[in-house]
Design a protein around this motif. Structure first.
Motif, PDB file in Angstrom:
ATOM      1  N   ASP A 262      -3.130 -27.602 -27.815  1.00  0.00           N
ATOM      2  CA  ASP A 262      -1.836 -27.468 -28.296  1.00  0.00           C
ATOM      3  C   ASP A 262      -2.047 -27.572 -29.699  1.00  0.00           C
ATOM      4  O   ASP A 262      -1.292 -26.634 -30.456  1.00  0.00           O
TER       5      ASP A 262
ATOM      6  N   MET B 291      -4.467 -26.543 -31.728  1.00  0.00           N
ATOM      7  CA  MET B 291      -5.036 -25.448 -32.202  1.00  0.00           C
ATOM      8  C   MET B 291      -4.331 -24.075 -31.863  1.00  0.00           C
ATOM      9  O   MET B 291      -4.309 -23.140 -32.786  1.00  0.00           O
ATOM     10  N   TRP B 292      -3.520 -24.334 -30.885  1.00  0.00           N
ATOM     11  CA  TRP B 292      -2.477 -23.305 -30.948  1.00  0.00           C
ATOM     12  C   TRP B 292      -1.530 -23.229 -31.757  1.00  0.00           C
ATOM     13  O   TRP B 292      -1.154 -22.171 -32.395  1.00  0.00           O
ATOM     14  N   ILE B 293      -1.134 -24.392 -32.390  1.00  0.00           N
ATOM     15  CA  ILE B 293      -0.170 -24.558 -33.438  1.00  0.00           C
ATOM     16  C   ILE B 293      -0.775 -23.918 -34.816  1.00  0.00           C
ATOM     17  O   ILE B 293      -0.536 -23.186 -35.636  1.00  0.00           O
TER      18      ILE B 293
END
Lengths: 204, 230
Positions: A73, A75-77
């Motif tokens: 989550d 690293m997605w951001i």
């Protein structure tokens, strides 16, 4: 938009970069390339951060599978919002702050806060005065850290393992600097109680 | 008890800064203050040694080997999926099982459900804000505005999971945005923009505004979507 194989071969060197290494310039460059949707740069950044995030978030959530979800989550951001980073702080402070907030939300929603009595380390209780070598000392310290309140434990982790300054920790945890100092003060005091003959204990 | 150290006469601020003195993360002024205090305080000198040992033990407690590759593959699949969706340029996404790219945490699923339900409320709010009563017998969606948007939606937006319905309304209001469809599998909404806001320059400004907002994870013009020129 850059497209390529889902995952490039691992850059093994990235895994070995110490958490406290002065890598901000390198990370800034990777972040800049990530803004341009450079998958290779993003994957390098991921590998640099996976280990420190895994340790920090596992300490925080106590469950690696939860930590791994929070890592992704986070690293997605980072992938989506790399362009928002303005360089007013270290890249590591920005990413750890995202991870901290994501993990807090995850903990609140999943009610994963586990009381000390339920810890997996309960079977590892040892005579705190009998430690004879580093391995046992590490075990004892881990046992004691697990008994600290979450915020105190994280301040110790962020200070000693991840090497953040007091101000950076305040930014990561979104609290006043004084609160960080107070949490550290209580953490040290509790460690002295738990480990009277171990590191963290002061002279009488 | 050993924790009851007598710190009378001890510079409490210097004592509080000691961990960051040990980790080398104090600024010069603070460092000088602690240095000066340590020279005069045997209690804190001993504590410095104890903290240094604790730090070494914590840093050396690194026995667990993590395997980042599987998690990285999941994340890159998620990114690939998002890219495919955006490249398709349309709002119709082939139905997929809900956890194709990665195991969505329960909170994320819950957040999407809340957002979906909330869009109805948002649509009603926009209708109230802009709308007039439709002619009898004329069907109208909750998201319809008094000034119907023509053509395809111009933007695709992913909101942060914690974004509330009120937040979305606040974000869309300045550009008179309407949610046309969504959320998609990746959590994206197709947004149509009304009036002058749909002109290219103004649309770019709105995109910049959304990108600058922490409640927006992603915003991108939809490829091939006509901007509205008057």
């Amino acid at each position: 938009m850059t497209r390529g194989p889902a995952v490039e071969p691992l850059d093994r060197r990235a895994e070995t970069i110490p958490a406290s290494a002065p890598t901000n310039e390198h990370e800034l460059e990777l972040l800049r390339r990530t803004t341009s949707r450079d998958r290779d740069a993003f994957q390098q950044l991921y590998l640099i951060y996976h280990r420190r995030l895994a340790r920090f978030l596992t300490r925080m959530t106590r469950r690696y599978e939860v930590a791994e979800e929070v890592i992704n989550d986070t690293m997605w951001i980072v992938w989506q919002r790399a362009g928002d980073f303005r360089g007013s702080s270290q890249v590591s402070t920005w990413i750890m702050g995202i991870a901290y907030r994501r993990a807090l939300k995850s903990l609140r929603r999943a009610s994963l806060q586990i009381h000390a009595a339920d810890l997996d380390t309960r079977d590892e209780e040892t005579d705190a005065g009998a430690a004879v070598d580093d391995a046992e000392r590490r075990q004892l310290v881990g046992w004691a850290l697990a008994r600290l309140p979450l915020e105190q434990r994280l301040v110790l982790e962020l200070t000693y393992y991840l090497g953040h300054s007091c101000e950076e920790i305040a930014e990561i945890m979104d609290c006043p600097v004084n609160t960080v100092k107070t949490r550290m003060f209580h953490a040290r005091r509790k460690l002295r109680q738990l480990l009277p003959a171990q590191p963290g204990h002061s002279v009488e | 008890m050993r924790m009851d150290i007598d710190r009378s006469g001890c510079d409490s601020e210097a004592a509080r800064l000691l961990p960051w003195f040990v980790s080398g993360r104090l600024d010069p002024v603070e460092r000088a203050r602690v240095d000066e205090h340590l020279a005069a305080c045997p209690i804190c000198r001993a504590d410095r040694e104890a903290q240094a040992q604790l730090r070494e033990l914590m840093r050396s407690d690194d026995r667990i080997e993590y395997s980042p590759q599987p998690a990285l593959e999941k994340l890159m699949s998620r990114i690939d999926e998002m890219d495919r969706e955006f490249d398709s340029g349309g709002s119709t996404i082939a139905p997929r099982p809900p956890r194709v790219a990665m195991h969505a945490p329960r909170w994320l699923v819950a957040a999407l459900v809340i957002q979906t339900v909330g869009l109805g409320v948002l649509g009603a709010a926009l209708w109230q804000h802009f709308g007039s009563e439709p002619a009898p017998g004329q069907y109208r969606t909750l998201a319809a505005t008094a000034e119907p948007v023509t053509g395809a939606p111009q933007l695709r937006v992913v909101f942060a999971p914690a974004t509330t319905v009120a937040d979305i309304a606040e974000l869309l209001r300045p550009m008179r945005g309407t949610v046309v469809s969504g959320p998609s599998e990746a959590g994206a909404y197709a947004i149509a923009v009304a009036g002058d806001h749909a002109r290219p320059r103004e649309l770019d400004a709105q995109i910049e505004r959304l990108r600058a907002d922490r409640r927006v994870l992603f915003v991108e013009p939809i490829a091939g979507a006509p901007s509205q020129e008057r």
